[in-house]
Design a protein around this motif. Structure first.
Motif: not given
Ligand code: ATP
Ligand code: MG
Length: 252
Positions: A181-186
Protein backbone atom coordinates in the motif's frame (compact mmCIF):
# COMPACT_ATOMS: atom_id res chain seq x y z
CA UNK A 1 11.28 -25.31 -12.90
CA UNK A 2 9.28 -26.17 -9.81
CA UNK A 3 8.42 -23.25 -7.57
CA UNK A 4 6.81 -23.51 -4.15
CA UNK A 5 5.06 -20.51 -2.63
CA UNK A 6 5.55 -20.66 1.13
CA UNK A 7 5.05 -18.66 4.30
CA UNK A 8 3.53 -20.20 7.41
CA UNK A 9 1.94 -16.85 8.17
CA UNK A 10 -1.71 -16.79 7.08
CA UNK A 11 -3.21 -14.39 4.58
CA UNK A 12 0.02 -12.96 3.15
CA UNK A 13 -0.88 -13.61 -0.51
CA UNK A 14 0.49 -17.12 -1.12
CA UNK A 15 -2.54 -18.37 -3.01
CA UNK A 16 -3.07 -15.14 -4.95
CA UNK A 17 0.59 -15.33 -6.00
CA UNK A 18 0.44 -19.02 -6.94
CA UNK A 19 -2.70 -18.59 -9.07
CA UNK A 20 -1.69 -15.35 -10.79
CA UNK A 21 1.95 -16.27 -11.39
CA UNK A 22 0.83 -19.61 -12.87
CA UNK A 23 -1.76 -17.93 -15.09
CA UNK A 24 0.66 -15.15 -16.14
CA UNK A 25 3.28 -17.70 -17.23
CA UNK A 26 0.61 -19.57 -19.21
CA UNK A 27 -0.52 -16.32 -20.88
CA UNK A 28 3.10 -15.87 -21.99
CA UNK A 29 2.88 -19.19 -23.82
CA UNK A 30 4.35 -21.62 -21.28
CA UNK A 31 2.83 -24.88 -20.08
CA UNK A 32 2.11 -24.62 -16.38
CA UNK A 33 0.87 -26.98 -13.67
CA UNK A 34 -0.63 -25.34 -10.59
CA UNK A 35 -0.52 -27.73 -7.62
CA UNK A 36 -2.85 -26.92 -4.73
CA UNK A 37 -1.26 -28.40 -1.62
CA UNK A 38 -3.62 -26.67 0.82
CA UNK A 39 -6.81 -28.33 2.12
CA UNK A 40 -8.49 -24.89 2.04
CA UNK A 41 -8.47 -25.41 -1.76
CA UNK A 42 -8.34 -21.67 -2.45
CA UNK A 43 -6.02 -22.03 -5.44
CA UNK A 44 -8.31 -24.65 -6.99
CA UNK A 45 -11.31 -22.38 -6.49
CA UNK A 46 -9.27 -19.52 -7.96
CA UNK A 47 -9.05 -21.39 -11.27
CA UNK A 48 -12.67 -22.55 -11.15
CA UNK A 49 -12.17 -26.09 -9.82
CA UNK A 50 -14.40 -26.90 -6.86
CA UNK A 51 -14.34 -30.28 -5.07
CA UNK A 52 -12.97 -32.23 -8.01
CA UNK A 53 -12.27 -35.91 -7.54
CA UNK A 54 -9.77 -37.39 -7.89
CA UNK A 55 -7.47 -34.67 -6.58
CA UNK A 56 -4.07 -34.28 -4.93
CA UNK A 57 -5.24 -36.30 -1.94
CA UNK A 58 -5.95 -39.37 -4.08
CA UNK A 59 -2.66 -39.01 -5.91
CA UNK A 60 -0.70 -38.77 -2.65
CA UNK A 61 -2.32 -41.86 -1.13
CA UNK A 62 -1.90 -43.72 -4.40
CA UNK A 63 -5.52 -44.30 -5.42
CA UNK A 64 -5.30 -42.11 -8.55
CA UNK A 65 -2.58 -41.35 -11.07
CA UNK A 66 -1.35 -37.83 -11.72
CA UNK A 67 -2.90 -37.67 -15.16
CA UNK A 68 -6.31 -38.64 -13.74
CA UNK A 69 -6.17 -35.77 -11.24
CA UNK A 70 -4.89 -32.96 -13.47
CA UNK A 71 -7.59 -30.74 -14.98
CA UNK A 72 -7.39 -28.11 -17.70
CA UNK A 73 -8.48 -24.58 -16.79
CA UNK A 74 -10.02 -21.72 -18.71
CA UNK A 75 -6.51 -20.40 -19.38
CA UNK A 76 -4.78 -22.11 -22.30
CA UNK A 77 -1.64 -23.88 -21.09
CA UNK A 78 -2.66 -23.74 -17.42
CA UNK A 79 -3.46 -27.06 -15.76
CA UNK A 80 -4.29 -27.70 -12.13
CA UNK A 81 -3.83 -30.57 -9.71
CA UNK A 82 -6.55 -29.45 -7.29
CA UNK A 83 -7.14 -29.91 -3.62
CA UNK A 84 -10.24 -30.51 -1.56
CA UNK A 85 -10.91 -30.73 2.19
CA UNK A 86 -10.03 -34.46 1.82
CA UNK A 87 -6.43 -33.32 1.98
CA UNK A 88 -6.76 -32.84 5.74
CA UNK A 89 -6.61 -36.62 5.97
CA UNK A 90 -3.28 -36.93 4.21
CA UNK A 91 -1.36 -36.45 7.44
CA UNK A 92 -2.86 -39.51 9.09
CA UNK A 93 -2.58 -41.54 5.89
CA UNK A 94 1.04 -41.04 4.96
CA UNK A 95 3.02 -39.53 7.82
CA UNK A 96 5.16 -42.19 9.41
CA UNK A 97 5.33 -44.29 6.26
CA UNK A 98 8.93 -44.56 5.05
CA UNK A 99 9.95 -41.81 2.64
CA UNK A 100 6.65 -39.95 2.97
CA UNK A 101 8.47 -36.65 2.43
CA UNK A 102 9.21 -37.62 -1.19
CA UNK A 103 5.66 -38.51 -2.23
CA UNK A 104 4.89 -35.32 -4.09
CA UNK A 105 8.32 -35.23 -5.70
CA UNK A 106 7.83 -38.81 -6.91
CA UNK A 107 4.35 -37.99 -8.22
CA UNK A 108 5.71 -35.08 -10.27
CA UNK A 109 8.72 -36.99 -11.60
CA UNK A 110 8.73 -37.23 -15.37
CA UNK A 111 6.20 -34.45 -16.00
CA UNK A 112 7.22 -32.03 -18.73
CA UNK A 113 5.59 -28.73 -17.75
CA UNK A 114 7.71 -25.60 -18.16
CA UNK A 115 6.65 -24.59 -14.67
CA UNK A 116 5.10 -26.30 -11.68
CA UNK A 117 3.77 -23.78 -9.15
CA UNK A 118 2.85 -25.20 -5.73
CA UNK A 119 0.61 -23.39 -3.25
CA UNK A 120 1.00 -24.35 0.43
CA UNK A 121 -1.01 -23.95 3.64
CA UNK A 122 -0.19 -21.46 6.41
CA UNK A 123 1.81 -24.00 8.43
CA UNK A 124 5.13 -25.81 8.29
CA UNK A 125 3.40 -29.20 8.50
CA UNK A 126 3.20 -32.27 6.28
CA UNK A 127 1.96 -30.60 3.09
CA UNK A 128 4.50 -27.79 3.22
CA UNK A 129 7.31 -30.32 3.74
CA UNK A 130 6.03 -32.40 0.78
CA UNK A 131 5.96 -29.23 -1.36
CA UNK A 132 9.41 -27.99 -0.32
CA UNK A 133 10.87 -31.43 -1.00
CA UNK A 134 9.32 -31.49 -4.48
CA UNK A 135 10.50 -28.00 -5.54
CA UNK A 136 13.64 -26.40 -6.97
CA UNK A 137 12.88 -22.87 -5.84
CA UNK A 138 10.87 -21.12 -3.19
CA UNK A 139 9.09 -17.77 -3.33
CA UNK A 140 8.23 -16.17 0.01
CA UNK A 141 5.39 -13.65 -0.18
CA UNK A 142 5.35 -11.08 2.61
CA UNK A 143 3.19 -8.12 3.48
CA UNK A 144 4.83 -4.72 3.74
CA UNK A 145 3.74 -4.31 7.32
CA UNK A 146 5.54 -3.93 10.59
CA UNK A 147 5.52 -7.66 11.38
CA UNK A 148 6.62 -8.77 7.90
CA UNK A 149 9.93 -10.14 9.13
CA UNK A 150 8.45 -11.82 12.16
CA UNK A 151 8.21 -15.56 11.66
CA UNK A 152 10.58 -15.46 8.69
CA UNK A 153 13.33 -16.84 10.94
CA UNK A 154 11.29 -19.96 11.59
CA UNK A 155 10.56 -20.31 7.87
CA UNK A 156 14.25 -19.94 6.97
CA UNK A 157 15.10 -22.61 9.60
CA UNK A 158 12.59 -24.98 7.99
CA UNK A 159 14.11 -24.29 4.57
CA UNK A 160 17.56 -25.13 5.96
CA UNK A 161 16.22 -28.35 7.45
CA UNK A 162 14.70 -29.35 4.13
CA UNK A 163 17.89 -28.48 2.21
CA UNK A 164 20.09 -30.43 4.64
CA UNK A 165 17.94 -33.53 4.99
CA UNK A 166 15.53 -33.83 2.09
CA UNK A 167 16.20 -31.61 -0.92
CA UNK A 168 19.69 -30.13 -1.39
CA UNK A 169 18.70 -28.43 -4.65
CA UNK A 170 16.09 -26.16 -3.08
CA UNK A 171 16.98 -22.46 -3.42
CA UNK A 172 15.32 -19.17 -2.54
CA UNK A 173 14.06 -17.65 -5.79
CA UNK A 174 12.93 -14.50 -4.09
CA UNK A 175 10.90 -12.62 -1.51
CA UNK A 176 7.81 -10.91 -2.88
CA UNK A 177 5.99 -7.95 -1.40
CA UNK A 178 2.48 -9.18 -2.11
CA UNK A 179 0.15 -6.52 -0.64
CA UNK A 180 1.82 -3.17 -0.94
CA UNK A 181 0.00 0.00 0.00
CA UNK A 182 1.99 2.95 -1.29
CA UNK A 183 -0.14 5.41 0.66
CA UNK A 184 1.13 3.97 3.91
CA UNK A 185 4.52 5.26 4.98
CA UNK A 186 5.12 2.02 6.87
CA UNK A 187 4.93 0.07 3.61
CA UNK A 188 7.85 2.10 2.26
CA UNK A 189 9.89 1.65 5.41
CA UNK A 190 9.26 -2.08 5.53
CA UNK A 191 10.12 -2.37 1.83
CA UNK A 192 13.44 -0.63 2.48
CA UNK A 193 14.12 -2.96 5.39
CA UNK A 194 13.34 -6.03 3.27
CA UNK A 195 15.67 -4.67 0.57
CA UNK A 196 18.49 -4.32 3.11
CA UNK A 197 17.85 -7.80 4.45
CA UNK A 198 17.33 -9.75 1.22
CA UNK A 199 19.22 -7.59 -1.32
CA UNK A 200 18.72 -8.84 -4.88
CA UNK A 201 16.59 -11.71 -3.55
CA UNK A 202 13.76 -9.20 -3.15
CA UNK A 203 11.74 -9.18 -6.40
CA UNK A 204 11.66 -5.86 -8.24
CA UNK A 205 8.01 -6.50 -9.00
CA UNK A 206 5.85 -5.37 -6.10
CA UNK A 207 2.19 -6.41 -5.90
CA UNK A 208 -0.06 -3.53 -4.87
CA UNK A 209 -3.12 -3.98 -2.72
CA UNK A 210 -5.76 -4.12 -5.45
CA UNK A 211 -9.41 -5.02 -5.09
CA UNK A 212 -9.54 -6.77 -8.50
CA UNK A 213 -7.15 -9.42 -7.20
CA UNK A 214 -9.42 -10.04 -4.23
CA UNK A 215 -12.61 -10.16 -6.37
CA UNK A 216 -11.31 -12.52 -9.04
CA UNK A 217 -11.52 -15.82 -7.07
CA UNK A 218 -15.28 -15.46 -6.59
CA UNK A 219 -15.53 -15.65 -10.40
CA UNK A 220 -13.25 -18.69 -10.51
CA UNK A 221 -10.72 -16.72 -12.54
CA UNK A 222 -7.14 -15.62 -11.91
CA UNK A 223 -6.86 -11.83 -11.50
CA UNK A 224 -4.69 -11.59 -14.62
CA UNK A 225 -7.67 -12.91 -16.65
CA UNK A 226 -10.50 -11.30 -14.68
CA UNK A 227 -9.16 -7.78 -15.23
CA UNK A 228 -5.88 -7.79 -17.19
CA UNK A 229 -5.59 -4.00 -17.08
CA UNK A 230 -5.83 -3.72 -13.29
CA UNK A 231 -2.72 -2.68 -11.40
CA UNK A 232 -2.68 -6.01 -9.58
CA UNK A 233 -2.80 -8.01 -12.81
CA UNK A 234 -0.05 -5.92 -14.40
CA UNK A 235 2.15 -6.41 -11.34
CA UNK A 236 1.78 -10.20 -11.57
CA UNK A 237 2.65 -10.06 -15.30
CA UNK A 238 5.81 -8.12 -14.33
CA UNK A 239 6.66 -10.78 -11.76
CA UNK A 240 6.25 -13.54 -14.36
CA UNK A 241 8.52 -11.63 -16.76
CA UNK A 242 11.14 -11.20 -14.06
CA UNK A 243 11.07 -14.91 -13.25
CA UNK A 244 11.19 -16.00 -16.90
CA UNK A 245 14.11 -13.67 -17.50
CA UNK A 246 15.95 -15.06 -14.46
CA UNK A 247 15.43 -18.59 -15.78
CA UNK A 248 16.81 -17.74 -19.20
CA UNK A 249 19.77 -16.00 -17.57
CA UNK A 250 20.56 -18.93 -15.32
CA UNK A 251 20.70 -21.27 -18.33
CA UNK A 252 23.45 -19.30 -19.98
N1 ATP B 1 -2.59 -7.72 -3.69
C1 ATP B 1 -3.78 -7.91 -3.10
N2 ATP B 1 -4.69 -6.92 -3.03
C2 ATP B 1 -5.88 -7.09 -2.43
N3 ATP B 1 -6.27 -8.24 -1.87
C3 ATP B 1 -5.41 -9.27 -1.89
C4 ATP B 1 -4.13 -9.18 -2.51
N4 ATP B 1 -3.50 -10.36 -2.38
C5 ATP B 1 -4.35 -11.17 -1.72
N5 ATP B 1 -5.51 -10.53 -1.41
C6 ATP B 1 -6.65 -11.04 -0.66
O1 ATP B 1 -6.21 -11.24 0.68
C7 ATP B 1 -6.70 -12.47 1.20
C8 ATP B 1 -5.52 -13.38 1.54
O2 ATP B 1 -4.79 -13.65 0.35
P1 ATP B 1 -4.35 -15.14 -0.02
O3 ATP B 1 -5.48 -16.07 0.11
O4 ATP B 1 -3.64 -15.07 -1.32
O5 ATP B 1 -3.30 -15.38 1.16
P2 ATP B 1 -2.70 -16.77 1.65
O6 ATP B 1 -1.33 -16.46 2.18
O7 ATP B 1 -2.80 -17.79 0.60
O8 ATP B 1 -3.68 -17.13 2.84
P3 ATP B 1 -3.69 -18.54 3.65
O9 ATP B 1 -2.50 -18.45 4.55
O10 ATP B 1 -4.99 -18.56 4.38
O11 ATP B 1 -3.57 -19.63 2.65
C9 ATP B 1 -7.60 -13.05 0.12
O12 ATP B 1 -8.91 -12.65 0.39
C10 ATP B 1 -7.09 -12.40 -1.15
O13 ATP B 1 -8.10 -12.28 -2.15
MG1 MG C 1 -3.67 -19.69 0.68
Amino acid sequence: MRIVIANQKGGVGKTTTAVNLAAALALMGDRVLLVDADAQANASIGVGLINREPNLYHVLIGTASLSEAVYPTEVEGLYCLPSSPDLIGVDAEIKGTPGWEYRLRDVLRGTDYDWVIIDTPPSLGTLTILALTAADKVIIPVQAEYYALEGLGQLLETLKYVVNLLNPRLELLGVLVAMYDRRIRLSREVYAELRRYFGDKLFKAVIPRNVKLAEAPSFGKPGVIYDPTSRGARAYMELAKEIRHAKVKSLR
